[in-house]
Enzyme design. Structure first.
Site, PDB file in Angstrom:
ATOM      1  N   ASP A  67       0.811  -1.221   0.000  1.00 25.48           N
ATOM      2  CA  ASP A  67       0.000   0.000   0.000  1.00 25.48           C
ATOM      3  C   ASP A  67       0.842   1.269   0.000  1.00 25.48           C
ATOM      4  O   ASP A  67       2.065   1.230   0.207  1.00 25.48           O
ATOM      5  CB  ASP A  67      -0.958  -0.007   1.203  1.00 25.48           C
ATOM      6  CG  ASP A  67      -0.297  -0.548   2.477  1.00 25.48           C
ATOM      7  OD1 ASP A  67       0.938  -0.533   2.548  1.00 25.48           O
ATOM      8  OD2 ASP A  67      -1.029  -0.978   3.374  1.00 25.48           O
ATOM      9  N   ASP A 136      -7.586  -2.900  14.104  1.00 28.89           N
ATOM     10  CA  ASP A 136      -8.957  -3.250  13.700  1.00 28.89           C
ATOM     11  C   ASP A 136      -8.978  -4.484  12.784  1.00 28.89           C
ATOM     12  O   ASP A 136      -9.994  -4.793  12.178  1.00 28.89           O
ATOM     13  CB  ASP A 136      -9.626  -2.058  12.993  1.00 28.89           C
ATOM     14  CG  ASP A 136      -8.883  -1.614  11.734  1.00 28.89           C
ATOM     15  OD1 ASP A 136      -7.914  -2.294  11.321  1.00 28.89           O
ATOM     16  OD2 ASP A 136      -9.271  -0.581  11.145  1.00 28.89           O
ATOM     17  N   HIS A 138      -7.099  -4.971  10.051  1.00 31.51           N
ATOM     18  CA  HIS A 138      -6.807  -4.782   8.625  1.00 31.51           C
ATOM     19  C   HIS A 138      -5.484  -5.416   8.215  1.00 31.51           C
ATOM     20  O   HIS A 138      -4.546  -5.477   9.000  1.00 31.51           O
ATOM     21  CB  HIS A 138      -6.879  -3.303   8.199  1.00 31.51           C
ATOM     22  CG  HIS A 138      -5.805  -2.419   8.748  1.00 31.51           C
ATOM     23  ND1 HIS A 138      -6.050  -1.178   9.277  1.00 31.51           N
ATOM     24  CD2 HIS A 138      -4.448  -2.574   8.838  1.00 31.51           C
ATOM     25  CE1 HIS A 138      -4.921  -0.613   9.650  1.00 31.51           C
ATOM     26  NE2 HIS A 138      -3.931  -1.440   9.395  1.00 31.51           N
ATOM     27  N   GLU A 143      -9.682  -2.104   5.438  1.00 33.52           N
ATOM     28  CA  GLU A 143     -10.342  -1.790   6.703  1.00 33.52           C
ATOM     29  C   GLU A 143     -11.582  -2.662   6.875  1.00 33.52           C
ATOM     30  O   GLU A 143     -12.047  -3.286   5.909  1.00 33.52           O
ATOM     31  CB  GLU A 143     -10.738  -0.305   6.700  1.00 33.52           C
ATOM     32  CG  GLU A 143      -9.566   0.664   6.574  1.00 33.52           C
ATOM     33  CD  GLU A 143      -8.735   0.796   7.853  1.00 33.52           C
ATOM     34  OE1 GLU A 143      -8.618  -0.189   8.608  1.00 33.52           O
ATOM     35  OE2 GLU A 143      -8.196   1.889   8.077  1.00 33.52           O
TER      36      GLU A 143
HETATM   37  C1  F6R Z   1       1.418  -1.350   6.104  1.00 33.61           C
HETATM   38  C2  F6R Z   1       0.184  -2.134   6.211  1.00 33.61           C
HETATM   39  C3  F6R Z   1      -0.630  -2.123   7.464  1.00 33.61           C
HETATM   40  C4  F6R Z   1       0.206  -2.379   8.720  1.00 33.61           C
HETATM   41  C5  F6R Z   1      -0.681  -2.344   9.980  1.00 33.61           C
HETATM   42  C6  F6R Z   1       0.120  -2.549  11.241  1.00 33.61           C
HETATM   43  O1  F6R Z   1       1.996  -1.517   4.825  1.00 33.61           O
HETATM   44  O2  F6R Z   1      -0.168  -2.755   5.285  1.00 33.61           O
HETATM   45  O3  F6R Z   1      -1.628  -3.105   7.359  1.00 33.61           O
HETATM   46  O4  F6R Z   1       0.830  -3.621   8.609  1.00 33.61           O
HETATM   47  O5  F6R Z   1      -1.346  -1.130  10.043  1.00 33.61           O
HETATM   48  O6  F6R Z   1       0.960  -1.467  11.448  1.00 33.61           O
HETATM   49  P1  F6R Z   1       2.096  -1.518  12.570  1.00 33.61           P
HETATM   50  O7  F6R Z   1       3.071  -2.537  12.134  1.00 33.61           O
HETATM   51  O8  F6R Z   1       2.705  -0.141  12.543  1.00 33.61           O
HETATM   52  O9  F6R Z   1       1.417  -1.863  13.843  1.00 33.61           O
END
Ligand code: F6R
Length: 260
Positions: A67, A136, A138, A143
């Site tokens: 992403d 959440d 994702h 989401e």
């Molecule tokens: C980032 C992504 C998100 C993160 C998720 C967890 O490329 O795809 O899904 O993996 O938001 O973020 P952290 O690792 O910062 O807790």
């Protein structure tokens, strides 16, 4: 789903690096799917160490990131391209023309997302996809309520995700509200998924993902249907799993089988 519970963040990162490195050694021109965020930083550090100390060769590897924030240029310090460059790409011998991070600045987002999907297809598909998990549930920026068959597209981030990610920005107003993300369907087509989670903050959502019902309200839960998904968790993230002891037992038994 295979569940590996490690003592701490360091061990989680090392285990993940071992699996990614194995793919790179077995298939030098493999296609890696990569994630940003706090979770995989240790994994990228370990891959960097393996490159520097053991000559792990990335010269033919190709990568696709999950992403990118919509509206941020690749050289913006909070863009995911910048993150990947700083945390991995600049430390290893991967040619920059082999790396793909969605372009957050494109005008025709729909056409661009279809093109991103096509590029993954042309590369032969993703061999191994690294995933973190949002509070959440994702994966990527899919989401809650994202279609479990969704493809690469523009998503509106939840207020919670914006809040969670504001720790990287000067103020919350600066956090983009949209992102281009691979879809859940795109992720499900990868040959292997590595789901990483650490810290007590992830314990509830990890339990929902691994042991709860498959639901679009926790998009990571669809990984229960993936034929080759490995969840690597530290003790804190695994704390709310009911079958924790069984997962550890399976790992011990598997080890016994392979060494005998
Ligand atoms: C980032 C992504 C998100 C993160 C998720 C967890 O490329 O795809 O899904 O993996 O938001 O973020 P952290 O690792 O910062 O807790």
């Amino acid at each position: 789903m295979r569940v590996i519970i490690t003592n701490d963040y360091d061990a989680m990162s090392k285990k993940a690096a071992e699996i990614v490195a194995k793919t790179v050694m077995e298939k030098p021109d493999c296609v890696l799917g990569l994630a940003t965020g706090s979770t995989p930083i240790g994994l990228y550090k370990e891959l960097t160490r393996m490159h520097k100390e053991q000559g792990l060769d990335f010269s033919k590897v190709r990568t696709f990131n999950l992403d990118e924030y919509h509206g941020l240029a690749p050289d913006h310090p909070q863009s995911y391209y910048y993150f990947m460059y700083e945390n991995l790409f600049k430390h290893i011998n991967i040619p920059l023309q082999n790396v793909n991070v969605p372009n957050g600045l494109v005008k025709d987002v729909k056409a661009y997302c279809a093109h991103y999907e096509e590029m993954i297809k042309q590369a032969g598909g993703i061999d191994i996809q690294v995933l973190g998990i949002g509070g959440d549930g994702h994966i990527g920026f899919n989401e809650p309520s994202s279609s479990l068959g969704s493809r690469t597209r523009l998503k509106t981030l939840t207020e919670q995700t914006v809040k969670d990610n504001s720790r990287f920005f000067k103020k919350i107003e600066d956090v983009p509200k949209f992102a281009i993300t691979m879809g859940v369907g795109t992720i499900m087509e990868t040959r292997k998924c590595l789901l990483l989670a650490n810290g007590a903050k992830k314990a509830k959502v990890v339990a929902q993902t691994v042991e709860g019902p498959i639901t679009a309200q926790v998009t990571a839960s669809v990984l229960q249907l993936h034929p080759d998904c490995v969840a690597i968790l530290d003790q804190e993230a695994a704390a709310k799993l009911e079958r924790k002891d069984y997962y550890a037992y399976v790992e011990r038994m598997t080890h016994q089988l392979t060494v005998e």
